[in-house]
Design a protein around this motif. Sequence first.
Motif, PDB file in Angstrom:
ATOM      1  N   ASP A   1       0.869  -1.191   0.000  1.00  0.00           N
ATOM      2  CA  ASP A   1       0.000   0.000   0.000  1.00  0.00           C
ATOM      3  C   ASP A   1       0.903   1.236   0.000  1.00  0.00           C
ATOM      4  OD1 ASP A   1      -2.189   1.695   0.199  1.00  0.00           O
ATOM      5  OD2 ASP A   1      -2.140   1.639   2.404  1.00  0.00           O
TER       6      ASP A   1
ATOM      7  N   GLY B   1       4.212   2.243  -0.818  1.00  0.00           N
ATOM      8  CA  GLY B   1       5.504   2.299  -0.120  1.00  0.00           C
ATOM      9  C   GLY B   1       5.495   1.606   1.230  1.00  0.00           C
ATOM     10  N   HIS B   2       4.375   1.005   1.581  1.00  0.00           N
ATOM     11  CA  HIS B   2       4.278   0.274   2.844  1.00  0.00           C
ATOM     12  C   HIS B   2       3.668  -1.109   2.590  1.00  0.00           C
ATOM     13  CE1 HIS B   2       4.827   4.256   4.549  1.00  0.00           C
ATOM     14  NE2 HIS B   2       5.047   3.685   5.736  1.00  0.00           N
ATOM     15  N   TYR B   3       3.788  -1.965   3.596  1.00  0.00           N
ATOM     16  CA  TYR B   3       2.962  -3.173   3.647  1.00  0.00           C
ATOM     17  C   TYR B   3       2.012  -3.001   4.830  1.00  0.00           C
ATOM     18  CZ  TYR B   3       5.874  -5.726   0.341  1.00  0.00           C
ATOM     19  OH  TYR B   3       6.523  -6.129  -0.796  1.00  0.00           O
ATOM     20  N   VAL B   4       0.771  -3.434   4.630  1.00  0.00           N
ATOM     21  CA  VAL B   4      -0.177  -3.404   5.742  1.00  0.00           C
ATOM     22  C   VAL B   4      -0.321  -4.845   6.247  1.00  0.00           C
ATOM     23  CG1 VAL B   4      -2.528  -2.846   6.466  1.00  0.00           C
ATOM     24  CG2 VAL B   4      -1.367  -1.444   4.728  1.00  0.00           C
TER      25      VAL B   4
ATOM     26  N   LEU C   1       5.339  -0.095  16.507  1.00  0.00           N
ATOM     27  CA  LEU C   1       4.454   0.490  15.494  1.00  0.00           C
ATOM     28  C   LEU C   1       3.003   0.414  15.963  1.00  0.00           C
ATOM     29  CD1 LEU C   1       5.904  -0.939  12.128  1.00  0.00           C
ATOM     30  CD2 LEU C   1       5.951   1.438  12.923  1.00  0.00           C
TER      31      LEU C   1
ATOM     32  N   ARG D   1       1.288  -0.642   9.577  1.00  0.00           N
ATOM     33  CA  ARG D   1       1.913  -0.127   8.347  1.00  0.00           C
ATOM     34  C   ARG D   1       3.439  -0.210   8.486  1.00  0.00           C
ATOM     35  NH1 ARG D   1      -1.076   2.289   4.697  1.00  0.00           N
ATOM     36  NH2 ARG D   1       0.592   3.646   3.943  1.00  0.00           N
ATOM     37  N   VAL D   2       4.020  -1.084   7.670  1.00  0.00           N
ATOM     38  CA  VAL D   2       5.459  -1.335   7.742  1.00  0.00           C
ATOM     39  C   VAL D   2       6.090  -0.830   6.446  1.00  0.00           C
ATOM     40  CG1 VAL D   2       7.222  -3.129   7.979  1.00  0.00           C
ATOM     41  CG2 VAL D   2       4.984  -3.436   9.082  1.00  0.00           C
ATOM     42  N   PRO D   3       7.114   0.036   6.553  1.00  0.00           N
ATOM     43  CA  PRO D   3       7.759   0.526   5.316  1.00  0.00           C
ATOM     44  C   PRO D   3       8.233  -0.646   4.451  1.00  0.00           C
ATOM     45  CG  PRO D   3       8.610   1.677   7.237  1.00  0.00           C
ATOM     46  CD  PRO D   3       7.738   0.588   7.767  1.00  0.00           C
ATOM     47  N   ALA D   4       8.049  -0.509   3.140  1.00  0.00           N
ATOM     48  CA  ALA D   4       8.440  -1.601   2.228  1.00  0.00           C
ATOM     49  C   ALA D   4       9.937  -1.856   2.291  1.00  0.00           C
ATOM     50  CB  ALA D   4       8.019  -1.246   0.805  1.00  0.00           C
ATOM     51  N   SER D   5      10.713  -0.858   2.753  1.00  0.00           N
ATOM     52  CA  SER D   5      12.166  -1.046   2.870  1.00  0.00           C
ATOM     53  C   SER D   5      12.516  -2.083   3.945  1.00  0.00           C
ATOM     54  CB  SER D   5      12.827   0.284   3.227  1.00  0.00           C
ATOM     55  OG  SER D   5      12.278   0.772   4.438  1.00  0.00           O
ATOM     56  N   ARG D   6      11.530  -2.506   4.726  1.00  0.00           N
ATOM     57  CA  ARG D   6      11.771  -3.497   5.784  1.00  0.00           C
ATOM     58  C   ARG D   6      11.662  -4.942   5.291  1.00  0.00           C
ATOM     59  NH1 ARG D   6      13.011  -1.566  11.132  1.00  0.00           N
ATOM     60  NH2 ARG D   6      13.750   0.452  10.490  1.00  0.00           N
TER      61      ARG D   6
END
Length: 392
Positions: A146, A148-151, A197, A224-229
């Motif tokens: 979502d 730039g993030h993952y939900v 978070l 909501r976790v940044p996709a960079s993770r």
Amino acid sequence: MRSPYFTEAHEEFRTRVRAALAEAVAPNVDAWEAGDGVPREAWRELGARGLLGVALPRRAGGGEHDLLTSVVFLEELGRVGAGGVRAAISVHTHMATHYLAMDGDPVLDAECLAPAVRGERVAALAITEPGAGADLSGLAVTAEPDGGHYVVNGVKSMVSNGTVADFHVAAVRTAPDRGSGPHGTTGLSLLVIDADLPGVGVEPVRTLGWRAAGAATVTYDRVRVPASRLIGRVDSGFYRLMRGLVLERLVAAALALGGMEECLEDLRRFLVERQVSGRPPARLQAPAHRVADLATELAAARQLVHHSAWLHQEGELPGTESSMAKLYTTELACRLVETSLQLRGSAGYLESSPAARAHRDARAATIAAGPSEVMRDLIGRAVLRPPPGPAR
Ligand SMILES: Cc1cc2nc3c(=O)[nH]c(=O)nc-3n(C[C@H](O)[C@H](O)[C@H](O)COP(=O)(O)OP(=O)(O)OC[C@H]3O[C@@H](n4cnc5c(N)ncnc54)[C@H](O)[C@@H]3O)c2cc1C
């Protein structure tokens, strides 16, 4: 016992680690078991002593030692006498952080791996769920992209270090399973989820043993976790887990070895020092023979673990050997602690007895990191696999 697998440097390292654990861990084990597990300041102290980064890369401040050095570390950790403390520390040093170490992402290195080596951030590994543990194809915690993030939504269970962890290395479903085939389940990814978070819930659970391991049920509710993770490529989680689980089984086996060495030494002391009808039980044939059998099996277990670790270090992925090592050592540990408790009479049955705690703790290791039945399944399949036929 001298061994072809270990060098003088390994043995010097063993002496140093044993001394460091004797100072920083052993005196606190009872308090940590009775309280809330390994406290924050202890993680920092372990980090400052260089004990958290033995296997981790230099780029993050770790020692980047070979796997046999890790075996030495884990055996010594196994000797500290509480399964929960062993589990808490080894999940951090060799299980959760292993996935970050393998990947080498500069942001994850700076924000998670390096602080984990220093003991400033504690790691947990979140794979198991209420609906699926041994069978990874049943994992159902979802992570939907979502902007730039993952939900992330769902529940993880039996998360060791769950009560204290600053971040979870979590197995999440980024795509539906397209049907588990010979290459395993598809659609799994590994995501690093910060425990602070919004939407992360932690509920401690009480377990029979491993009381200092901080086991918890972890809930992700629209986190909501940044996709960079994301660790590595999306949907590459199964491949990574398969490699990580081989290491996890070797870790469990090395810890069990150390635990058994300590337990046998403790039992030996008791049998030599106690007087029964005017002589020590060590002089009676029944206990002596039981101890002889267990010491023999322990010697065999040691060779199996060390050889499997050596294979791993040589670049093989010893799936079958690591399953054998995990199965054999953790089940042998149950037999050893059972005998240790029995041969002490009522002294072994006291809640405060080290034999009683070892008895509770040993049971966990035949389940965690893959139950014995799954180990037998894997070994059986490998042994009974038809030989490769001629090419047609
Ligand atoms: C003390 C403790 C600490 C743990 N820490 C963690 C942790 O930090 N992180 C984490 O993610 N998980 C952790 N676990 C979970 C552990 O990895 C799982 O319990 C284990 O993988 C089994 O999953 P399950 O409990 O869901 O059992 P299930 O998958 O429901 O299996 C139940 C039983 O069915 C049988 N069985 C299952 N599959 C097979 C098969 N293929 N062949 C034959 N029999 C089978 C076995 O007897 C098994 O015990 C921990 C568990 C314990 C006990």
